[in-house]
Design a protein around this motif. Sequence first.
Motif, mmCIF file in Angstrom:
data_model
loop_
_atom_site.group_PDB
_atom_site.id
_atom_site.type_symbol
_atom_site.label_atom_id
_atom_site.label_comp_id
_atom_site.label_asym_id
_atom_site.label_seq_id
_atom_site.Cartn_x
_atom_site.Cartn_y
_atom_site.Cartn_z
ATOM 1 N N THR A 343 32.955 62.664 -6.246
ATOM 2 C CA THR A 343 34.067 62.027 -5.549
ATOM 3 C C THR A 343 34.999 61.380 -6.559
ATOM 4 O O THR A 343 34.556 60.626 -7.433
ATOM 5 N N LEU A 344 36.286 61.693 -6.451
ATOM 6 C CA LEU A 344 37.313 61.044 -7.260
ATOM 7 C C LEU A 344 38.172 60.191 -6.340
ATOM 8 O O LEU A 344 38.674 60.683 -5.308
ATOM 9 N N GLU A 345 38.348 58.927 -6.737
ATOM 10 C CA GLU A 345 39.133 57.996 -5.927
ATOM 11 C C GLU A 345 40.271 57.419 -6.763
ATOM 12 O O GLU A 345 40.055 56.567 -7.634
ATOM 13 N N GLN A 346 41.469 57.951 -6.541
ATOM 14 C CA GLN A 346 42.670 57.462 -7.221
ATOM 15 C C GLN A 346 42.469 57.386 -8.749
ATOM 16 O O GLN A 346 42.755 56.373 -9.390
ATOM 17 N N VAL A 347 41.997 58.478 -9.311
ATOM 18 C CA VAL A 347 41.695 58.522 -10.742
ATOM 19 C C VAL A 347 42.973 58.777 -11.541
ATOM 20 O O VAL A 347 43.723 59.727 -11.267
ATOM 21 N N THR A 348 43.198 57.922 -12.531
ATOM 22 C CA THR A 348 44.345 58.055 -13.441
ATOM 23 C C THR A 348 43.837 58.054 -14.874
ATOM 24 O O THR A 348 42.959 57.253 -15.225
ATOM 25 N N PHE A 349 44.388 58.944 -15.673
ATOM 26 C CA PHE A 349 43.970 59.012 -17.078
ATOM 27 C C PHE A 349 45.138 59.495 -17.927
ATOM 28 O O PHE A 349 45.875 60.407 -17.537
ATOM 29 N N ARG A 350 45.298 58.865 -19.087
ATOM 30 C CA ARG A 350 46.322 59.271 -20.054
ATOM 31 C C ARG A 350 45.702 59.318 -21.440
ATOM 32 O O ARG A 350 45.014 58.375 -21.858
ATOM 33 N N TYR A 351 45.959 60.400 -22.161
ATOM 34 C CA TYR A 351 45.461 60.512 -23.529
ATOM 35 C C TYR A 351 46.209 59.536 -24.433
ATOM 36 O O TYR A 351 47.395 59.269 -24.216
ATOM 37 N N PRO A 352 45.526 58.982 -25.437
ATOM 38 C CA PRO A 352 46.201 58.046 -26.351
ATOM 39 C C PRO A 352 47.428 58.696 -27.000
ATOM 40 O O PRO A 352 47.355 59.809 -27.522
ATOM 41 N N GLY A 353 48.553 58.010 -26.920
ATOM 42 C CA GLY A 353 49.781 58.501 -27.528
ATOM 43 C C GLY A 353 50.555 59.486 -26.678
ATOM 44 O O GLY A 353 51.642 59.933 -27.081
ATOM 45 N N TYR A 393 35.534 61.544 -21.359
ATOM 46 C CA TYR A 393 36.529 60.472 -21.323
ATOM 47 C C TYR A 393 36.239 59.604 -20.106
ATOM 48 O O TYR A 393 35.568 60.040 -19.165
ATOM 49 N N ASN A 394 36.762 58.388 -20.130
ATOM 50 C CA ASN A 394 36.633 57.475 -19.000
ATOM 51 C C ASN A 394 38.011 57.264 -18.380
ATOM 52 O O ASN A 394 39.012 57.121 -19.097
ATOM 53 N N PRO A 395 38.109 57.256 -17.051
ATOM 54 C CA PRO A 395 39.424 57.079 -16.414
ATOM 55 C C PRO A 395 40.015 55.706 -16.727
ATOM 56 O O PRO A 395 39.296 54.720 -16.909
ATOM 57 N N ASP A 396 41.342 55.679 -16.798
ATOM 58 C CA ASP A 396 42.027 54.407 -17.027
ATOM 59 C C ASP A 396 41.989 53.535 -15.779
ATOM 60 O O ASP A 396 41.956 52.308 -15.863
ATOM 61 N N SER A 397 42.004 54.184 -14.644
ATOM 62 C CA SER A 397 41.891 53.450 -13.378
ATOM 63 C C SER A 397 41.295 54.390 -12.341
ATOM 64 O O SER A 397 41.204 55.595 -12.538
ATOM 65 N N GLY A 398 40.890 53.819 -11.216
ATOM 66 C CA GLY A 398 40.229 54.613 -10.211
ATOM 67 C C GLY A 398 38.740 54.724 -10.468
ATOM 68 O O GLY A 398 38.193 54.083 -11.373
ATOM 69 N N CYS A 399 38.077 55.528 -9.674
ATOM 70 C CA CYS A 399 36.619 55.627 -9.762
ATOM 71 C C CYS A 399 36.201 57.079 -9.561
ATOM 72 O O CYS A 399 36.750 57.790 -8.720
ATOM 73 N N LEU A 400 35.222 57.493 -10.331
ATOM 74 C CA LEU A 400 34.640 58.825 -10.211
ATOM 75 C C LEU A 400 33.158 58.647 -9.951
ATOM 76 O O LEU A 400 32.469 57.953 -10.709
ATOM 77 N N ARG A 401 32.639 59.263 -8.877
ATOM 78 C CA ARG A 401 31.261 59.037 -8.454
ATOM 79 C C ARG A 401 30.475 60.345 -8.423
ATOM 80 O O ARG A 401 31.035 61.417 -8.175
ATOM 81 N N LEU A 402 29.180 60.205 -8.648
ATOM 82 C CA LEU A 402 28.232 61.297 -8.466
ATOM 83 C C LEU A 402 27.149 60.799 -7.520
ATOM 84 O O LEU A 402 26.447 59.820 -7.822
ATOM 85 N N ASP A 403 27.046 61.451 -6.362
ATOM 86 C CA ASP A 403 26.096 61.026 -5.324
ATOM 87 C C ASP A 403 26.280 59.560 -4.952
ATOM 88 O O ASP A 403 25.315 58.817 -4.728
ATOM 89 N N GLY A 404 27.517 59.109 -4.976
ATOM 90 C CA GLY A 404 27.815 57.736 -4.601
ATOM 91 C C GLY A 404 27.713 56.737 -5.728
ATOM 92 O O GLY A 404 28.087 55.574 -5.563
#
Length: 584
Positions: A343-353, A393-404
């Motif tokens: 489950t992805l919940e409002q996941v945001t990610f940006r690479y450095p630079g 990588y880890n998301p900058d914001s939001g949440c990523l879940r596996l089996d909750g």
Amino acid sequence: MSRQDLNTRALYFRLLGYVRPYWKAVALSLGATAILAATEPLFPALMKPLLDEGFIKSGSFGNPIWIPLGIVGVFILRSIFSYFSSYGFSWVSNRVVTDIRDEMYQRLVRLPIAYFQKHGSSVPLTKIAYDVNGVAVAATNVVVTILRDGLSVVGLLGWLLWLNWQLTLVCFALIPAIAWSMRTFSWRMRRASRGSQEAVARMVEALQETSHCARVIKVFGGEAQEAGRFGQINNEVRRQGMRQAVASSATSPITHIFASIALAIVVYVALTQSASGSTSVGSFVSFITALLMLLAPLRRLADVSAPLQRGLASAESVFQLLDEAPEADPGQTRLGRAEGRITLEQVTFRYPGAERDALAGVSLDIAPGQTVALVGQSGGGKSTLAALVPRFYNPDSGCLRLDGHDLQELSLESLRRNIAYVSQDVLLFNDTVAANIAYGATADASREQIEAAAEAAHALDFIRALPEGFDTVIGENGSRLSGGQRQRLAIARALLKDAPVLILDEATSALDNESERAVQAALETLMQNRTTLVIAHRLSTIESADKIVVLAQGAIVEQGTHAELLAREGAYASLYRLQFAEVA
């Protein structure tokens, strides 16, 4: 004291910390060094009364042959202490290099993927393979030079001041003989150097594979396996270094022995030809001997600054890698075999630079056992989304879940134990076919299990046709295999792991039609009862997916089945028609 001096002092004390575990060997080597340095002025000091007594009262010595033999004996004794001093410190130096390299490699395999993207592969290779040698010089050789040669210079200068300094020029007559003897034995050191270079080449190869295959190592839990393999290669480098040290340590004692024999001959001839002696003879020989012995330590002390500074510069480079933060693993929850709901919940990610987000507020729910295809133009965020699942990588914001479970709460080991990964760029090791299939967490798999995985991957036929079957070494990154064969080995590796979550990153895009059919059949077997993320370029390969997600500019623009998306006449339909036209 300036800040730079304080930093240099702290750096050097940190460097000496790697020598501390071998303090016993250091103490014994220092003892041999101290004895060697203390006896440095003893021989020229004894030469004067020895020669004077021999020339004036030669009969009291009996047979004159005992005098030159005694001289040779003194030099042999000194050569023994010199050998053990040099060998002892070389042993410590090579141990320090081995320890630092092991520690650096342990840190390297645990660095985040971002480090390998930021730094070229040559950076860690150079640090581990070459910079460590300069560190060993600063940690051991410089200290030895200062202690040994400093004591020698003090003792010899004290004796020379008591004698006539004008006789100094006589010592230059023996310099060509010493140079010739050193050249005579240089070929031994050259032969030992070749073995050392070959061992270092194998180490560089292993390091290149680590940088290239970092994702496979992490997903399949191969950190310990790679560290063990590297430890064996690293130990071989140490053994080759010690062979080189044997030849290097023996050069100086052998040179001294030959010089002592030549001097003994001169003394013997002078004693037998002289009916009586004078004090000038003893003073003459004593001074020459002391002066010759003084030249070498003075030269080494004059040159000690350069290797010290090079060693400290190497230490800074080495500690930069050692001080790199390892991959963050804050999770404490250990997950068993996952069901596979992602489950992805409002996941945001940006690479450095980067100028824009690679993912911008993406929400997605993937049911257990569901096959979800990620499609879209290059740069849409497909690979980034898939890379977040195993926490490359880890998301900058939001949440990523596996089996909750929030992925941040799961330990990396338990998370990645549930994930298998097959990419377009096949990542293989210069090892046997069996070792590439049974890798990392599955390294202890039986041959029957390996063969079953290979058969399911439609790889058994070509493997059996290889010269040594499953025991065939496939070359660097499988260079001895075709693209389809390499891909099927990667699929067999994923099959053997039997993880509930599968990531397929363009797994068939580089294959010909015949290979693609075989690989596609293997993938269908692999995807059964698994949650599968498929990053696809050929849309024809994902028509049967449970859900197709279209990404553009880091956002989801469409999702649904193949038929549903075609009926909408939206972004997916445009991509499909464009690709169909290109094929036509």
